[in-house]
Scaffold this motif. Structure first.
Motif: not given
Length: 720
Positions: A493-512
């Motif tokens: 579950i930790f690994n899945a959550q990490v991937k989800h959070l990483v995707d959220s960090y880089i998924g929004n171009p303006l926030e990135l």
């Protein structure tokens, strides 16, 4: 409530118990069982604990202790299992399920009455890995179950009775090398792997290689290579591959058996360098199949070999960099390899680099075994710390990508500092951090810790962390600001959550873009104020003295590598041995139950009411007259009616998933408050009752309220 941890060593499980209990507000101290019963008894008598817990014992506990104090032993086995090699037998015999039992100390080893016992699926892995993961987590679950029974009226521990159908364990003898021995001519790969894994960590499987005795560690199955059973058929830069009757196994580490016992566990190829067979002339060379040298392309994505320690994976627009170094130690060569792969990954068209480390141990910094084995340990220490610094400097100066540390296993010393070098730090619940160096002979430490640690937690807390030299739980690290998020305790579950959070960090171009711009500006300003080179120079000046002019570090390293026993418990652990009177405290005693900024939600009304309760609790504990007690309890009753109602409205409004159980706890505490008031009014109370009463409130604040604290910050801080 005062709890003493008695352990053979301040190991990973003991540290986990320590952090769990101290986080919960218990008064905890540690006494190492070093073979001196008189010294141990002295420590117990100094602390006068309410309960003794033994997370890791390799020596018997004196009857003088367990006959006078409640003593619970952690045994890594199912109900009824007994003996010092429990986990070894379970792994070697291929058990599908195993467990942990928490039992009373008794004259017959592992035969005491049972307080808690839980099972888990036994993963196909080395003993150290299973102990660090499944055994440790299951032991913690047993711990909290047992603590709920400690004050429960009428609780009776379960006597060990082999006639009961649920008792499936048995008394097992201590496993000896004869039980572990491998017959390479007949044994199948699965059996060989089980034998080596059952001895992983300690003592290893004694075997013969090139006519010399070695202990085998760190085994992995090979799926392609084949050869004559028992022969070494291939080697990488670190590991050797040995053929079996139905396949082959990779062996990552060896330790020679030496007469003087000054043996050191090293990578297999390095351990064999002096006995590697020389090329044979003529016809003999043609008949003997040469050992194949396999070069790993570390710049290619994916793990090419099961013994490969460094590899990366590409998932979407992120690169996940793994460095599963044995026991978390990073030699000069390993640091340089990791830096090379990191630099390669940094050239790829990705938006994030995620440092995954190792699942069992994330990293423990420089490689003390390699340093001890070097011709010049001081020079090798110097090369190793500079290689670590080069790696961390590269991470700090990665300005065009988001960098993330996904800390799945424990992290210590320079490895803990490596974990806070990236922009974001995600930690698995249950991870323990030890971001300090001084235990290794007053080592000053480097890895830019004088820049990174204060930047995360502040200068004063950074000083406290490095001077006190105590383990820190993931959740406490989050409260301190050392990590950004604490994720699920289950690895998958930790690994899945990490991937989800990483995707959220880089998924929004303006926030990135904003994140990267802010990072670059911060780095530019920090460099103007004080260059990174200045931090490095200052740290290395202290380290140079540690390595080349002092002896304390070298002595401590030698003792660590060769496992020389201590003669006394370190003063920072044995708080009861300090030359300061220890005030008796309960789990809610004001010595530990004090307001901390990390308790704040950010809601002014709720935070003010929480602070008021701390003040009322202190007034209750200091009250000596019945009238004052009743007045304070009356104030507390008025306070909780308003506070509980406001808190429950806030929980309902934010969709708190534990609202129902939290309200039930509120109702229970109202009943306890009324009952306590009645006992005082009728003169049917004792001072200890009051401490227990405050202790229950402390447990609610430090567990249930902090769970809502986490939810509130997730909803109102991290999601903004």
């Amino acid at each position: 409530m005062k709890i003493l941890l008695i352990s053979t060593a301040f190991s990973g499980l003991t540290q986990r118990f320590y952090t769990e209990l101290t986080d919960a507000g218990y008064a905890v101290s540690v006494e190492l069982h070093l073979g001196n019963d008189a010294q141990l008894l002295e420590g117990v008598q100094l602390f006068q604990p309410n309960l003794i817990l033994c997370p890791f014992l390799t020596r018997r506990l004196s009857a003088t202790i367990y006959q006078h104090y409640p003593c619970l032993i952690v045994h890594p086995g199912i109900k009824g299992d007994r003996g010092p090699s429990s986990l070894d037998w379970a792994i070697q015999q291929g058990e599908a399920e195993w467990g942990v039992t928490l039992m009373e100390a008794a004259e017959e080893m592992d035969s005491g009455a049972i307080w808690a016992s839980k099972t888990f699926p036994l993963r196909a892995a080395g003993k150290s890995s299973v102990f660090n993961r499944e055994v440790t987590q299951t032991a913690v679950e047993c711990l909290w179950e047992a603590l709920t029974y400690f004050d429960a009226a009428g609780f009776q521990a379960e006597p060990l009775d082999y006639s009961k159908p649920g008792i499936k364990g048995q008394l097992r003898a201590q496993m000896k090398q004869g039980d572990r021995k491998i017959d390479w001519k007949t044994a199948k790969t699965t059996d060989i792997l089980r034998r080596i894994r059952a001895a992983d960590g300690s003592p290893g499987v004694l075997d013969d290689i090139f006519g010399q005795p070695f202990y085998l560690f760190n085994a992995h199955p090979e799926t392609v290579l084949r050869g004559k059973a028992g022969d070494i058929i291939a080697a990488t830069d670190q590991a050797i591959c040995r053929a079996t009757v139905d396949g082959a196994v990779w062996i990552g580490h060896l330790k020679p058996k030496l007469a003087d016992h000054n043996d050191i566990k090293l990578p297999a190829v390095q351990a064999l360098k002096d006995c590697w067979p020389k090329p044979k002339p003529g016809l003999q060379a043609w008949r003997d199949k040469p050992i194949k040298t396999i070069a790993i392309d570390y710049h290619a994505p994916g793990r090419q070999l099961p013994c490969q320690e460094v590899w990366y994976e590409l998932k979407g627009e992120a690169a996940y960099l793994y460095f599963a170094f044995h026991n978390g130690a990073m030699s000069t060569g390993q640091c340089r390899l990791l830096l090379s792969v990191y630099q390669h990954v940094a050239t790829l068209p990705v938006k994030a680099i995620v440092l995954m480390g190792g699942e069992d141990i994330w990293s423990n910094g420089i490689h003390l075994n390699q340093i001890e084995a070097a011709q010049d340990p001081a020079e090798e220490s110097w090369q190793n710390i500079n290689a670590m610094n080069d790696l961390i400097a590269q991470i700090i100066n990665t300005l065009d990508k988001v960098t993330v540390a996904a800390v799945c296993g424990n992290a210590g010393a320079g490895g803990a500092i490596l974990a806070i070098a990236p922009d974001k730090v995600l930690a698995r619940e249950g991870v323990v951090f030890n971001p300090h160096y001084k235990n290794m002979g007053e080592l000053y430490g480097s890895e830019y810790w004088t820049y990174l640690l204060p930047k995360r937690v502040g200068q004063a807390p950074a000083t406290d962390i490095t001077e006190q030299r105590l383990p820190i739980s993931a959740r406490k690290a989050w409260h301190m600001g050392l990590v950004d998020k604490v994720l699920d305790k289950q690895h998958s579950i930790f690994n899945a959550q990490v991937k989800h959070l990483v995707d959220s960090y880089i998924g929004n171009p303006l926030e990135l873009a904003k994140l990267l711009n802010d990072k670059a500006n911060t780095r530019r300003i920090d460099e103007i104020i004080k260059p990174l080179a200045a931090y490095r120079k200052f740290e290395l000046t202290q380290m140079y003295a540690n390595f080349f002019t002092d002896t304390a570090y070298h002595t401590a390293r030698q003792c660590f590598v060769h496992k020389k026993p201590r003669t006394e418990t370190p003063a920072n652990l044995a708080k009861h041995r300090l030359n300061v009177a220890i005030k008796p405290a309960s789990a809610g005693g004001m010595a530990h139950f004090v307001w901390k900024d990390s308790y704040a939600l950010g809601d002014e009304k709720i935070d003010r009411e929480h602070r008021d309760f701390f003040e009322l609790a202190e007034k209750l504990l200091s009250a000596t007259h019945k009238t004052t007690l009743l007045e304070t309890l009356s104030d507390l009753q008025r306070h909780v009616q308003e506070h509980f109602a406001a808190e429950e409205r806030l929980m309902h409004g934010t969709g708190f998933h534990l609202l129902k159980s939290h309200c039930q706890e509120h109702a229970l505490m109202r009943e306890q408050l009324e009952a306590m008031t009645g006992r005082i009014a009728d003169d049917h109370w004792q001072a200890a009752d009051l401490q227990t009463f405050i202790g229950h409130w402390a447990h609610h604040i430090q567990h249930a309220d902090m769970a809502f604290n986490s939810h509130w910050k997730e909803m109102n801080v991290y999601c903004l």
